[in-house]
Design a protein around this motif. Structure first.
Motif, PDB file in Angstrom:
ATOM      1  N   VAL A 282       1.610 -83.562  16.113  1.00  0.00           N
ATOM      2  CA  VAL A 282       1.017 -82.224  16.223  1.00  0.00           C
ATOM      3  C   VAL A 282       2.097 -81.193  15.939  1.00  0.00           C
ATOM      4  CG1 VAL A 282      -0.168 -80.608  17.754  1.00  0.00           C
ATOM      5  CG2 VAL A 282      -0.526 -83.062  18.042  1.00  0.00           C
ATOM      6  N   ALA A 283       1.803 -80.233  15.079  1.00  0.00           N
ATOM      7  CA  ALA A 283       2.757 -79.149  14.831  1.00  0.00           C
ATOM      8  C   ALA A 283       2.008 -77.836  14.746  1.00  0.00           C
ATOM      9  CB  ALA A 283       3.506 -79.404  13.523  1.00  0.00           C
ATOM     10  N   LEU A 284       2.566 -76.815  15.390  1.00  0.00           N
ATOM     11  CA  LEU A 284       1.943 -75.492  15.380  1.00  0.00           C
ATOM     12  C   LEU A 284       2.873 -74.544  14.637  1.00  0.00           C
ATOM     13  CD1 LEU A 284      -0.339 -73.638  16.426  1.00  0.00           C
ATOM     14  CD2 LEU A 284       1.035 -73.263  18.469  1.00  0.00           C
ATOM     15  N   ASP A 285       2.334 -73.890  13.617  1.00  0.00           N
ATOM     16  CA  ASP A 285       3.170 -73.007  12.817  1.00  0.00           C
ATOM     17  C   ASP A 285       2.331 -71.833  12.347  1.00  0.00           C
ATOM     18  OD1 ASP A 285       5.410 -72.141  11.530  1.00  0.00           O
ATOM     19  OD2 ASP A 285       5.038 -73.298   9.703  1.00  0.00           O
ATOM     20  N   ASP A 286       2.711 -70.653  12.780  1.00  0.00           N
ATOM     21  CA  ASP A 286       2.064 -69.443  12.278  1.00  0.00           C
ATOM     22  C   ASP A 286       0.559 -69.422  12.557  1.00  0.00           C
ATOM     23  OD1 ASP A 286       3.235 -67.247  11.325  1.00  0.00           O
ATOM     24  OD2 ASP A 286       3.058 -67.730   9.187  1.00  0.00           O
ATOM     25  N   GLY A 287       0.171 -69.861  13.734  1.00  0.00           N
ATOM     26  CA  GLY A 287      -1.238 -69.803  14.094  1.00  0.00           C
ATOM     27  C   GLY A 287      -2.083 -70.909  13.500  1.00  0.00           C
TER      28      GLY A 287
END
Lengths: 264, 334
Positions: free
Chosen positions: A152-157
């Protein structure tokens, strides 16, 4: 950032479970937080910890009788800030759709207080193994679904996951808010720390009723269930085990068993 | 009711369909016991696929026509697949929708049931109409790690059911038909999920997939990382190979059978060097015949086995493979 983690209290899989009058009966004392939901809690905590300083919150929600507080308390010990148990006789006997309606109503109510960015679940509950509630919840909320995540990766919304689908490896991405489900390979759940264990003892679990969530009793529980269990019986015992101790002919005996039973 | 219509998803990852997977043939076989079977597909079936479907008694294939704005690699997204299934059920006025019990299949079936207001049963093993051959549909399912058998009824029309692989033996229809393709226009909103990348898994030629295999040979910690004997027996049996979670975490093999891994329910399961921890049992206990090989006479897997050998798998499996190969050769010669 605000994340809702969904929890399920499940019976120990080695404990006695049975059906009576079409309903599952289990010993409520022998159970725990669904192991896969620990991965969901861990994923939520890691996403929050990667955020810049600010107001962040992880809220645990479960739809269950009061015994499920064991599960919420485990989430407290890991570091979840707030725990809510939705408990109502009207919810007993809910099928996938009734359960989803209750969970969605709880997420909406939390969203009314303050926007929810993400809902995280385990990939399945180890009692039923249906694996369909995350997808149903995304449909009900009108949010994108990213299920069965290995990373899982969260980047810029935008949330990006990798997963192993039935016949392919996939990388999927979607904007928030979204529904995410994680597998047990997504992370290693942390051990509760002593300070949090002590704090979790006295931490209250909020209780919401079906009415608090504006749920129509006709839409949930046994009243709304679209399937009914009409028969249930323990599987007949297997024929007695044929046991061979290998003294040089064990493989031949095995092959002959398969040939004799038309399994080759 | 008039003759019921059963709709089966011809689950395929590509724009063209070159084969009918065994799980789909099982669904069609099961569907024929309930009524007329139609098939819905996202890809164009080949001539060979149509011939196979005809042999199994399928007359009509609904081929989804998706907007060009939906890229091919998004076809397997739950929202897209559910739109296709929902449209097909409505257009066809189908009474039963059958979908293979893969993760993608279960999610799509669930969302379809939600949109149709239909009842849903996942991982079912059997289907039949009630006593006088009429609704409600009775659905058999093995629960609690294969220790209980239940029957549920679905009162809604349609009923949505996902079926486990190997629930029935696939058999062609008594009377073959010729299957014709009809276009099925499907409205789909642009999916909210972007498929950044999608790589199809390599399939071992001539070997079934683990989920669908009728015979499975699995290796555990007792292999000490040497899957040679497991592979040898699997090859002799034409079986798929699986492992336990421990083995995968050790890096000895890549796919595990268990509660959070692949669930299997083959005709024959052979466990080698597997003690039978609850996690693994939860993923294989519904197998029809269980055979175990373990050098520990107290291995818990023996409790749920039909036949077991206490011995070293490195001796037992190759010997069994050799006898099976010889048996097959003699049968072919005869």
């Amino acid at each position: 950032m605000r994340i809702v983690v969904l929890l399920k209290y499940v019976p120990d899989i080695t404990s006695d479970r049975r059906f009576e009058d079409g309903r599952v009966v289990r010993d409520p004392a022998v159970g725990s937080l669904n192991e896969l939901d620990e991965n969901a809690v861990e994923a939520a905590l890691q996403l929050i910890e990667a955020q810049p300083e600010g107001e962040h919150e992880v809220v645990a929600v479960t739809v269950a009788p009061a015994t499920a507080d064991i599960a919420v308390r485990k989430a407290y010990q890991m570091g979840v800030q707030r725990g809510i148990r939705v408990t109502d006789d009207a919810l007993a006997g809910s099928d996938y759709f009734g359960t989803t309606a209750a969970l969605a109503a709880a997420v909406r109510r939390l969203g009314d207080e303050q926007p929810v960015d993400l809902v995280i679940t385990g990939m399945a509950a180890l009692d039923g193994l249906g694996s369909v509630v995350p997808a149903l919840l995304a449909e009900e909320l009108g949010w994108p679904q990213l299920t069965l995540a290995k990373t899982v990766a969260l980047d810029d919304g935008a949330l990006t996951i990798t997963r192993e689908a039935d016949d392919a490896y996939e990388t999927l991405s979607a904007p928030l808010p979204a529904v995410l489900s994680v597998t047990d390979t997504a992370n290693s759940p942390r051990y509760p720390n002593f300070k949090l264990i002590m704090a979790a003892r006295s931490k209250a679990v909020e209780e919401w009723s079906a009415a608090d969530l504006g749920l129509d009793p006709a839409d949930v529980g046994i009243a709304a269930a679209r399937t009914v269990t009409v028969e249930a019986a323990p599987r007949p015992p297997r024929p007695e085990l044929q046991l061979v101790v290998d003294k040089g002919e064990g493989g031949t005996a095995l092959a002959e068993f398969l040939i004799r039973n038309d399994l080759v | 009711m008039t003759r019921p219509t059963v709709l089966v998803l011809l689950d395929s990852p590509a724009r063209s369909v070159e084969e009918v997977r065994p799980a789909v043939l099982e669904l069609i076989t099961l569907g024929r016991t309930l009524g007329r079977v139609d098939v819905v597909t996202l890809g164009a079936p080949s001539v060979e696929v149509l011939a196979t479907l005809g042999a199994y008694g399928v007359e009509l294939v609904h081929q989804a026509q998706l907007p060009t704005s939906v890229p091919e690699q998004s076809y397997r997204l739950t929202s897209v697949l559910a739109s296709v299934l929902t449209t097909a059920v409505r257009r066809n006025d189908a009474d039963v929708l059958l979908v293979p019990s893969s993760f993608a299949g279960k999610e799509a079936a669930a969302v379809t049931a939600a949109r149709l207001g239909a009842g849903l049963v996942v991982d079912a093993a059997s289907l039949s109409w009630g006593g006088d051959g009429a609704a409600p549909l009775r659905i058999g399912k093995r629960v609690f790690g294969g220790t209980w058998d239940t029957v549920s009824t679905v009162a809604s029309d349609p009923a949505v059911v996902t079926i486990r692989a190997n629930a029935v033996v696939a058999e062609p229809a008594e009377v073959a038909t010729s299957a014709t393709v009809e276009p099925l226009p499907v409205e789909v909103h642009a999916p909210q999920v972007t498929v950044v990348e999608r790589t199809l898994k390599a399939r071992t030629i001539g070997r079934p997939t683990l989920e669908e295999a009728a015979v499975v040979v699995a290796g555990g910690r007792g292999t000490n990382g040497d899957f040679g004997p497991v592979n040898e027996l699997a090859e002799a049996l034409g079986a798929a190979v699986g492992a336990t979670r421990d083995v995968v975490f050790e890096g000895w093999f890549d796919r595990y059978i268990g509660q959070t891994g692949v669930t299997v329910a083959p005709r024959l399961y052979v466990g080698a060097g597997i003690s039978g921890a609850p996690h693994h049992r939860g993923g294989m206990q519904a197998s029809q015949v269980v055979v175990a090989v373990n050098n520990d006479p107290e291995a818990p897997i023996f409790e749920i086995s039909d036949f077991a050998v206490v011995g070293d798998l490195a001796d037992v499996l190759p010997q069994a493979a050799a006898v099976i190969r010889a048996h097959k050769e003699s049968q072919q010669a005869g």
